[in-house]
Write a protein that holds these residues in place. Structure first.
Motif, PDB file in Angstrom:
ATOM      1  N   HIS A  50      14.896  17.780  11.934  1.00  0.00           N
ATOM      2  CA  HIS A  50      14.239  17.563  10.648  1.00  0.00           C
ATOM      3  C   HIS A  50      13.120  16.552  10.857  1.00  0.00           C
ATOM      4  CE1 HIS A  50      13.772  17.040   6.332  1.00  0.00           C
ATOM      5  NE2 HIS A  50      13.972  15.727   6.459  1.00  0.00           N
ATOM      6  N   VAL A  51      11.890  16.954  10.596  1.00  0.00           N
ATOM      7  CA  VAL A  51      10.717  16.101  10.818  1.00  0.00           C
ATOM      8  C   VAL A  51      10.098  15.731   9.478  1.00  0.00           C
ATOM      9  CG1 VAL A  51       8.469  15.924  11.944  1.00  0.00           C
ATOM     10  CG2 VAL A  51      10.309  17.240  13.032  1.00  0.00           C
ATOM     11  N   VAL A  52       9.828  14.445   9.301  1.00  0.00           N
ATOM     12  CA  VAL A  52       9.223  13.975   8.060  1.00  0.00           C
ATOM     13  C   VAL A  52       7.921  13.244   8.356  1.00  0.00           C
ATOM     14  CG1 VAL A  52       9.517  12.609   5.967  1.00  0.00           C
ATOM     15  CG2 VAL A  52      11.503  13.701   7.012  1.00  0.00           C
ATOM     16  N   ASP A  53       6.854  13.698   7.714  1.00  0.00           N
ATOM     17  CA  ASP A  53       5.550  13.031   7.789  1.00  0.00           C
ATOM     18  C   ASP A  53       5.509  12.009   6.646  1.00  0.00           C
ATOM     19  OD1 ASP A  53       2.896  12.238   7.717  1.00  0.00           O
ATOM     20  OD2 ASP A  53       2.099  14.255   8.002  1.00  0.00           O
ATOM     21  N   LEU A  54       5.923  10.778   6.930  1.00  0.00           N
ATOM     22  CA  LEU A  54       6.007   9.770   5.876  1.00  0.00           C
ATOM     23  C   LEU A  54       4.645   9.434   5.287  1.00  0.00           C
ATOM     24  CD1 LEU A  54       8.683   7.360   7.386  1.00  0.00           C
ATOM     25  CD2 LEU A  54       8.968   8.894   5.450  1.00  0.00           C
ATOM     26  N   ASP A  55       3.645   9.364   6.137  1.00  0.00           N
ATOM     27  CA  ASP A  55       2.288   9.114   5.629  1.00  0.00           C
ATOM     28  C   ASP A  55       1.863  10.262   4.714  1.00  0.00           C
ATOM     29  OD1 ASP A  55       1.641   6.678   7.239  1.00  0.00           O
ATOM     30  OD2 ASP A  55       1.923   8.078   8.890  1.00  0.00           O
ATOM     31  N   GLY A  56       2.217  11.458   5.114  1.00  0.00           N
ATOM     32  CA  GLY A  56       1.878  12.624   4.316  1.00  0.00           C
ATOM     33  C   GLY A  56       2.542  12.606   2.957  1.00  0.00           C
ATOM     34  N   SER A  57       3.775  12.087   2.891  1.00  0.00           N
ATOM     35  CA  SER A  57       4.486  12.045   1.615  1.00  0.00           C
ATOM     36  C   SER A  57       3.760  11.163   0.609  1.00  0.00           C
ATOM     37  CB  SER A  57       5.917  11.544   1.824  1.00  0.00           C
ATOM     38  OG  SER A  57       5.938  10.168   2.133  1.00  0.00           O
ATOM     39  N   LEU A  58       3.041  10.159   1.094  1.00  0.00           N
ATOM     40  CA  LEU A  58       2.280   9.281   0.206  1.00  0.00           C
ATOM     41  C   LEU A  58       0.891   9.831  -0.087  1.00  0.00           C
ATOM     42  CD1 LEU A  58       3.165   5.756   1.681  1.00  0.00           C
ATOM     43  CD2 LEU A  58       4.196   6.911  -0.282  1.00  0.00           C
ATOM     44  N   GLU A  59       0.273  10.432   0.915  1.00  0.00           N
ATOM     45  CA  GLU A  59      -1.099  10.926   0.772  1.00  0.00           C
ATOM     46  C   GLU A  59      -1.165  12.282   0.078  1.00  0.00           C
ATOM     47  OE1 GLU A  59      -3.804   9.218   1.516  1.00  0.00           O
ATOM     48  OE2 GLU A  59      -2.634   7.526   2.286  1.00  0.00           O
ATOM     49  N   GLY A  60      -0.090  13.050   0.170  1.00  0.00           N
ATOM     50  CA  GLY A  60      -0.086  14.378  -0.440  1.00  0.00           C
ATOM     51  C   GLY A  60      -0.670  15.457   0.440  1.00  0.00           C
ATOM     52  N   VAL A  61      -0.998  15.103   1.677  1.00  0.00           N
ATOM     53  CA  VAL A  61      -1.487  16.063   2.678  1.00  0.00           C
ATOM     54  C   VAL A  61      -0.916  15.637   4.032  1.00  0.00           C
ATOM     55  CG1 VAL A  61      -3.630  16.653   1.493  1.00  0.00           C
ATOM     56  CG2 VAL A  61      -3.592  14.710   3.067  1.00  0.00           C
ATOM     57  N   PRO A  62      -0.771  16.565   4.981  1.00  0.00           N
ATOM     58  CA  PRO A  62      -0.254  16.183   6.297  1.00  0.00           C
ATOM     59  C   PRO A  62      -1.152  15.156   6.972  1.00  0.00           C
ATOM     60  CG  PRO A  62      -0.203  18.559   6.035  1.00  0.00           C
ATOM     61  CD  PRO A  62      -0.999  18.018   4.879  1.00  0.00           C
ATOM     62  N   VAL A  63      -0.547  14.136   7.563  1.00  0.00           N
ATOM     63  CA  VAL A  63      -1.299  13.088   8.253  1.00  0.00           C
ATOM     64  C   VAL A  63      -0.962  13.080   9.742  1.00  0.00           C
ATOM     65  CG1 VAL A  63      -1.690  10.597   8.427  1.00  0.00           C
ATOM     66  CG2 VAL A  63      -1.437  11.666   6.165  1.00  0.00           C
ATOM     67  N   ASN A  64       0.293  13.392  10.056  1.00  0.00           N
ATOM     68  CA  ASN A  64       0.746  13.331  11.455  1.00  0.00           C
ATOM     69  C   ASN A  64       0.889  14.723  12.070  1.00  0.00           C
ATOM     70  OD1 ASN A  64       1.438  10.327  11.998  1.00  0.00           O
ATOM     71  ND2 ASN A  64       2.341  10.731   9.978  1.00  0.00           N
ATOM     72  N   LEU A  65      -0.103  15.562  11.823  1.00  0.00           N
ATOM     73  CA  LEU A  65      -0.038  16.945  12.303  1.00  0.00           C
ATOM     74  C   LEU A  65      -0.005  17.025  13.827  1.00  0.00           C
ATOM     75  CD1 LEU A  65       0.070  19.862  11.340  1.00  0.00           C
ATOM     76  CD2 LEU A  65      -2.430  19.922  11.400  1.00  0.00           C
ATOM     77  N   GLU A  66      -0.699  16.123  14.497  1.00  0.00           N
ATOM     78  CA  GLU A  66      -0.694  16.144  15.963  1.00  0.00           C
ATOM     79  C   GLU A  66       0.714  15.884  16.507  1.00  0.00           C
ATOM     80  OE1 GLU A  66      -2.815  13.980  19.835  1.00  0.00           O
ATOM     81  OE2 GLU A  66      -3.463  13.475  17.807  1.00  0.00           O
ATOM     82  N   SER A  67       1.411  14.929  15.913  1.00  0.00           N
ATOM     83  CA  SER A  67       2.786  14.645  16.334  1.00  0.00           C
ATOM     84  C   SER A  67       3.692  15.840  16.068  1.00  0.00           C
ATOM     85  CB  SER A  67       3.329  13.422  15.587  1.00  0.00           C
ATOM     86  OG  SER A  67       2.642  12.247  15.958  1.00  0.00           O
ATOM     87  N   ILE A  68       3.505  16.478  14.924  1.00  0.00           N
ATOM     88  CA  ILE A  68       4.301  17.665  14.591  1.00  0.00           C
ATOM     89  C   ILE A  68       4.027  18.781  15.589  1.00  0.00           C
ATOM     90  CG2 ILE A  68       4.599  19.495  12.870  1.00  0.00           C
ATOM     91  CD1 ILE A  68       4.009  17.305  10.736  1.00  0.00           C
ATOM     92  N   ARG A  69       2.777  18.934  15.946  1.00  0.00           N
ATOM     93  CA  ARG A  69       2.394  19.957  16.927  1.00  0.00           C
ATOM     94  C   ARG A  69       3.051  19.682  18.277  1.00  0.00           C
ATOM     95  NH1 ARG A  69      -2.870  19.310  16.600  1.00  0.00           N
ATOM     96  NH2 ARG A  69      -3.103  20.856  14.934  1.00  0.00           N
ATOM     97  N   ASN A  70       3.083  18.411  18.699  1.00  0.00           N
ATOM     98  CA  ASN A  70       3.701  18.048  19.974  1.00  0.00           C
ATOM     99  C   ASN A  70       5.203  18.283  19.955  1.00  0.00           C
ATOM    100  OD1 ASN A  70       1.253  17.265  21.093  1.00  0.00           O
ATOM    101  ND2 ASN A  70       1.481  15.121  20.491  1.00  0.00           N
TER     102      ASN A  70
END
Length: 233
Positions: A50-70
Motif C-alpha cells: 500500500h503506497v501513499v503519496d502524503l504530499d499528494g493528499s494535501l496538494e490534490g495531485v500526485p507529487v511523488n510520482l517518480e517514487s511510485i514509478r520506482n
C-alpha cells in the motif's frame, strides 16, 4: 499470512515516513528509500503493498510520482496507491504506470460524479478509502471532517463496481496502541465487498484478531519499528 498483511510505504518529499494519527507535524522519517522498502518487501515474499503519496493528499495531485514509478519497477506483486487522486486524469496516469489499484477518498465526497465516472471506467480497480475519526469520515489529507459516517459513505457506493474498502481508524493510526476490532466488524455488516483494515497494529496478535472481520490489514509502523518481522510470516 503474507496474503493478509499489506505493508505500507508512506512517502513525503521522496522519503519513507510515518505520521502519528495523520498529523503532519508529528512525523518520523526512515532512512531507506521507498524503492528500497519495496525491494525488501519483495524479497520477503510479500504479495501486496500500500503506497501513499502524503504530499499528494494535501496538494490534490500526485507529487511523488517518480517514487511510485520506482516502486512499481522493483515490486512484481500488487501495488495499490492513494493520496491526491482527485481526477480521472490522475487515475489514468497511475494505471499507465502499471499500478493495480487506486485508493480514493476525498473525491468520493467532494465530487461524486467524477468518482462514479472513474469507477465505471475502471470497474473493480478502485478502493474506496473510508478514513474514520470520531465516527465521521475525514477528507483532504485527514484535515477536514465530513458529515458522513463510514456506514453512510459505504451505502452511497456499495452497489457500484468498486473493488472494496480501506477503512482506516485515524485515532489509532501510527500509535501502536492496538486495533479496535469492533469497528471493522460493524462496518463489514454493511457490505459483501472486501474490507482492508488500517490503524493501530502493534503485533501479530492484532493481525490475527482482524482475520475475523477484514480481508487484509495495512501495516506500517509495526514493521518499521521491528514489532512485526515480515521475513518470519
Amino acid at each position: 499470512m503474507k496474503d493478509f498483511i499489506i505493508p505500507a510505504i508512506d512517502i513525503k518529499e521522496g522519503q519513507v515516513v510515518r505520521l502519528f494519527k495523520g498529523d503532519f507535524d508529528k512525523i518520523k522519517r526512515y532512512s531507506r528509500s521507498p524503492e528500497e522498502m519495496a525491494m525488501i518487501y519483495a524479497d520477503a515474499g510479500i504479495r501486496r503493498i500500500h503506497v501513499v503519496d502524503l504530499d499528494g493528499s494535501l496538494e490534490g495531485v500526485p507529487v511523488n510520482l517518480e517514487s511510485i514509478r520506482n516502486i512499481r519497477r522493483v515490486f512484481n506483486g500488487i501495488v495499490q496507491v492513494g493520496g491526491g487522486i482527485r481526477s480521472l486524469k490522475t487515475v489514468d496516469i497511475l494505471f499507465e504506470e502499471g499500478i493495480d489499484y487506486v485508493v480514493i477518498g476525498t473525491l468520493a465526497i467532494k465530487n461524486p460524479e467524477e468518482f462514479t465516472k472513474i469507477v465505471n471506467i475502471y470497474p473493480h480497480r478502485v478502493i474506496l478509502s473510508v478514513d474514520s475519526k470520531k465516527g465521521r469520515v475525514a477528507i483532504g489529507g485527514w484535515k477536514e471532517e465530513s458529515s458522513l459516517t463510514p456506514q453512510e459513505l459505504a451505502s452511497m457506493y456499495d452497489k457500484l463496481p468498486i473493488w472494496g474498502y480501506l477503512y482506516t481508524d485515524i485515532e489509532r493510526d501510527g500509535t501502536l496502541k492496538g486495533v479496535r476490532v469492533d469497528i471493522y466488524r460493524e462496518f463489514k455488516e454493511y457490505t459483501q465487498k472486501p474490507v482492508l483494515a488500517s490503524g493501530g497494529v502493534a503485533s501479530m496478535e492484532d493481525v490475527k484478531a482482524l482475520m475475523c472481520c477484514a480481508d487484509g490489514v495495512v501495516v506500517g509502523k509495526a514493521i518499521y519499528e521491528g514489532l512485526i518481522d515480515i521475513f518470519r510470516l
